[in-house]
Design an enzyme around this catalytic site. Structure first.
Site, PDB file in Angstrom:
ATOM      1  N   HIS A  12       0.820  -1.217   0.000  1.00  0.00           N
ATOM      2  CA  HIS A  12       0.000   0.000   0.000  1.00  0.00           C
ATOM      3  C   HIS A  12       0.857   1.273   0.000  1.00  0.00           C
ATOM      4  CE1 HIS A  12      -0.102  -0.681   4.640  1.00  0.00           C
ATOM      5  NE2 HIS A  12       0.899   0.111   4.333  1.00  0.00           N
ATOM      6  N   HIS A  59      -1.860   4.655   9.677  1.00  0.00           N
ATOM      7  CA  HIS A  59      -0.514   5.200   9.872  1.00  0.00           C
ATOM      8  C   HIS A  59      -0.622   6.533  10.621  1.00  0.00           C
ATOM      9  CE1 HIS A  59      -0.274   2.485   6.385  1.00  0.00           C
ATOM     10  NE2 HIS A  59       1.007   2.345   6.643  1.00  0.00           N
ATOM     11  N   HIS A 193      10.450  -3.939   3.490  1.00  0.00           N
ATOM     12  CA  HIS A 193      10.771  -2.502   3.475  1.00  0.00           C
ATOM     13  C   HIS A 193      11.140  -2.008   4.859  1.00  0.00           C
ATOM     14  CE1 HIS A 193       6.368  -2.158   4.295  1.00  0.00           C
ATOM     15  NE2 HIS A 193       6.409  -0.832   4.371  1.00  0.00           N
ATOM     16  N   GLU A 240       4.319  -5.423   8.598  1.00  0.00           N
ATOM     17  CA  GLU A 240       2.963  -5.288   8.036  1.00  0.00           C
ATOM     18  C   GLU A 240       2.462  -6.607   7.439  1.00  0.00           C
ATOM     19  OE1 GLU A 240       2.801  -0.570   6.752  1.00  0.00           O
ATOM     20  OE2 GLU A 240       3.270  -2.028   5.217  1.00  0.00           O
TER      21      GLU A 240
END
Ligand code: DHB
Ligand code: FE
Length: 280
Positions: A12, A59, A193, A240
């Site tokens: 995302h 977030h 990431h 995530e």
């Protein structure tokens, strides 16, 4: 009765939203990213569910360090687009499915998951980027979305095993909803990431490929993966990926992999996407 017809996952990355919203999707850098979703766009047009349980993480847009639910479900009829600092994205608001969401809340809580109920929730890139990738730029999103937020921002996030078990509980919930509905479960975030510190930009294709392989064929192995392995192997934000295990738990033991896309780099991350169909 309602049923789960498919599950899919997607990264995302917010830079995808910026590229799309600024009309840069056709640039050399971005064209292959968006093209990786062409198959799914066509498939979805033919297999549009009545509702999607969309597992994502906020977030610090709707929540903050003042309030951090581990699992939370959006039970409203409508969710506005969050302002993440540059104004809300120019995309349609999200229409919920309050009856099914309340049923999932009741069923999972009585199934001993301590689910937080949210009646007002603004949704950020964690939820809207996958919608853009799968549906482009419609006047209104083509189906109803139930946001299911998982804390993967502030340690400790739930374990992958707990996320998988939540997926199983969501399946029990959906299969006990009396209306005749097709429901998909989506997981978002990932893949490898890390956004800060000396390892910022870390990408681990071997880890990601093995994760995708095991998501389809050996989720039992992924259930046991401890947090430290995600962080060490695939970067701090790779945690995530536990949200993908909610999707996988919801599909049942056996699945068929319909489509997979993996692309490096996408902004600072490895982008991953998979579409699975339950076969049991
Ligand atoms: C970025 C943010 C995310 O939430 C994510 O999952 C990937 C990348 C970013 O800021 O680049
Ligand atoms: Fe994220």
């Amino acid at each position: 009765m309602a049923r789960i017809t498919a599950g899919l996952t997607s990264s995302h990355v917010p830079a995808i939203a910026a590229a799309w919203d600024q009309g840069r999707a056709d640039e050399d850098y971005w064209r292959p990213v968006f093209a990786g979703f062409d198959w799914t766009k066509k498939w979805l047009a033919e297999h549009m569910p009545d509702a999607i349980v969309l597992v994502y993480n906020d977030h610090a847009s709707a929540f903050s360090l003042e309030l951090i639910p581990t699992f939370a479900i959006g039970c409203a009829d409508r969710f506005e687009i969050a302002d993440e600092g540059y104004g809300p994205r120019p995309v349609p608001a999200v229409e919920g499915h309050a009856d099914l969401a309340w049923h999932i809340a009741q069923s999972t809580i009585l199934d001993e998951f301590d689910m937080t109920i949210i009646n007002k929730l603004d949704v950020d890139h964690g939820l809207t980027v996958p919608l853009t990738l799968m549906f482009g730029q419609p006047e209104a999103w083509p189906t109803k979305i139930i946001p299911l937020a998982v804390n993967v921002v502030q340690f400790p996030p739930p374990t992958g095993n707990r996320c998988y078990m939540l997926g199983q509980a969501i399946r029990r919930a959906i299969e006990s909803f009396p209306e005749d509905l097709d429901v998909q479960v989506w997981g978002t975030g990932g893949m490898s990431h890390q956004l800060q510190g000396p390892r910022a930009g870390l990408i681990n294709k071997e880890f990601d490929t093995a994760f995708l392989d095991r998501l389809t064929a050996d989720p039992e192995a992924l259930r046991k993966l401890p947090h430290i392995d995600y962080v060490r192997e695939a970067g701090s934000e790779a945690i995530e990926l536990v949200m993908w295990l909610v999707m996988r738990g919801a599909l049942g033991e056996h699945v068929r992999e319909l489509y997979r896309f993996y692309h490096v780099p996408t902004s600072n991350t490895a982008l991953g996407h998979i579409v699975l169909e339950p076969t049991n």
